[in-house]
Design an enzyme around this catalytic site. Sequence first.
Site, PDB file in Angstrom:
ATOM      1  N   LYS A  16       1.029  -1.055   0.057  1.00  0.00           N
ATOM      2  CA  LYS A  16      -0.051  -0.103   0.115  1.00  0.00           C
ATOM      3  C   LYS A  16       0.737   1.259   0.103  1.00  0.00           C
ATOM      4  CE  LYS A  16      -0.302  -0.425   4.994  1.00  0.00           C
ATOM      5  NZ  LYS A  16      -0.885   0.303   5.849  1.00  0.00           N
ATOM      6  N   TYR A  72      14.406  31.299   4.836  1.00  0.00           N
ATOM      7  CA  TYR A  72      13.203  31.998   5.270  1.00  0.00           C
ATOM      8  C   TYR A  72      13.327  32.080   6.837  1.00  0.00           C
ATOM      9  CZ  TYR A  72      10.782  31.080   1.037  1.00  0.00           C
ATOM     10  OH  TYR A  72      10.361  31.069  -0.576  1.00  0.00           O
TER      11      TYR A  72
HETATM   12  C1  PLP Z   1      -3.758  -4.607   8.515  1.00  0.00           C
HETATM   13  C2  PLP Z   1      -2.261  -4.385   8.164  1.00  0.00           C
HETATM   14  N1  PLP Z   1      -1.446  -5.423   8.055  1.00  0.00           N
HETATM   15  C3  PLP Z   1      -0.316  -5.448   7.890  1.00  0.00           C
HETATM   16  C4  PLP Z   1       0.287  -4.153   7.619  1.00  0.00           C
HETATM   17  C5  PLP Z   1       1.901  -4.117   7.520  1.00  0.00           C
HETATM   18  O1  PLP Z   1       2.595  -3.435   8.487  1.00  0.00           O
HETATM   19  P1  PLP Z   1       4.174  -3.663   8.574  1.00  0.00           P
HETATM   20  O2  PLP Z   1       4.480  -2.637   7.539  1.00  0.00           O
HETATM   21  O3  PLP Z   1       4.485  -3.221  10.008  1.00  0.00           O
HETATM   22  O4  PLP Z   1       4.646  -4.822   8.174  1.00  0.00           O
HETATM   23  C6  PLP Z   1      -0.208  -2.988   8.019  1.00  0.00           C
HETATM   24  C7  PLP Z   1       0.534  -1.717   7.775  1.00  0.00           C
HETATM   25  O5  PLP Z   1       0.059  -0.773   8.170  1.00  0.00           O
HETATM   26  C8  PLP Z   1      -1.612  -3.005   8.048  1.00  0.00           C
HETATM   27  O6  PLP Z   1      -2.546  -1.798   8.242  1.00  0.00           O
END
Ligand code: PLP
Length: 380
Positions: free
Chosen positions: A45, A266
């Site tokens: 993601k 700035y």
């Molecule tokens: C539901 C869920 N599972 C897994 C993950 C993966 O987490 P990580 O990056 O700590 O492996 C996330 C990330 O935020 C998540 O929201």
Amino acid sequence: MFPATQPPASALRPTRAEVSLEALGYNLSTIRGLLNGQKIYAVVKADAYGHGAVPVARHLAQNGVDAFAVALVEEGVELRESGIEHEILVLNGAYARTHREILQYRLTPVVSDLSDLAVFQKLSRGRPIGIHLKVDTGMSRLGLPFCSLPDFLHELERCDAIRMNGLMTHLARADDDPETTAEQLRLFEHALRLVSERGHQPLTIHAANSPGTIRHPEAHYSAVRVGLALYGLKPAPTEVPLRPIMRWRSEIISLRLLAEDTGVGYCHSFKTSRQTRLATLPIGYGDGLMRALSNRGFVLVRGRRCPIIGNISMDLTTVDVTDVKGCQLGDEAVIFGEQEGQSLSVDEVASWAGTINYEIVTSISKRVPRFYLEKWEAHG
Ligand SMILES: Cc1ncc(COP(=O)(O)O)c(C=O)c1O
């Protein structure tokens, strides 16, 4: 084989992020080595935490990852359209009424709300739809409240098109508090028992994110969802060997000598206390270099740590290179990564900015081209 993904020829600026696909593959095998054959969902993601979802997913697919997880339906669509055929789990579900797109793009929805069942059932037209049910065991964010599980199962049993293929939860403190994790897992196992007593047989049972995967083998069940560790970053100190996969660099585009007591940038938030050689870099908060690093952070030039002085602006950052021998226009400046045997880690940058490593990499903006390297080149 997927076609190679590289920035367009218009990516002319010297500010760029380099991503090592070799290190990504190495991290995937390191994570595999922690498991007993469980399935790995690569969490890609937020554009693979800023590393570029499509090239990262393609490389992981070529290296045998089992499945992907994204937060948004749009992120799943992007992967499908780029030729990824693996299972893609949509962690945040079908909010904003995206049920139709989930089915159209063969994405797997995480469901934690009764109302989604009726919509999917209606859209199914007799075709089976597999879902993963998410139970809230203590994250208190998304997920079906544990007390609503019996009602949910009752409703699910009336929806003949919908199959519970997965059961999942999310751990809130896998990196820092084993007791909370144990409590969450107890509740999750209670949910698992309830589900199987009612005749459901979810094959994919998962709870662990990166810290859960690294620190809690008891949370591995039949799958893990790993993001951060794939990118070589650590949720908390660990001996597990992971290699950072990104190096963020820029170059000096202007050099000047400032007299003592000269204001910089700035608001003149910095005043020189000596005659100072100042270098200007074409990178700023518009690229994701956090303004919080103003007068706090460092970059590497010729293998030396140089303080960021003055306020970081949208496109430019100024650093003190007085102590860098032979420093010249065009010299490389490394925001994080290695240079001449020295390195700055994402964790250090995060601590200077008062944030976490996750935020540093996901904040690198779209205008920073990502270059994908099979191997790290020698720097310096
Ligand atoms: C539901 C869920 N599972 C897994 C993950 C993966 O987490 P990580 O990056 O700590 O492996 C996330 C990330 O935020 C998540 O929201």
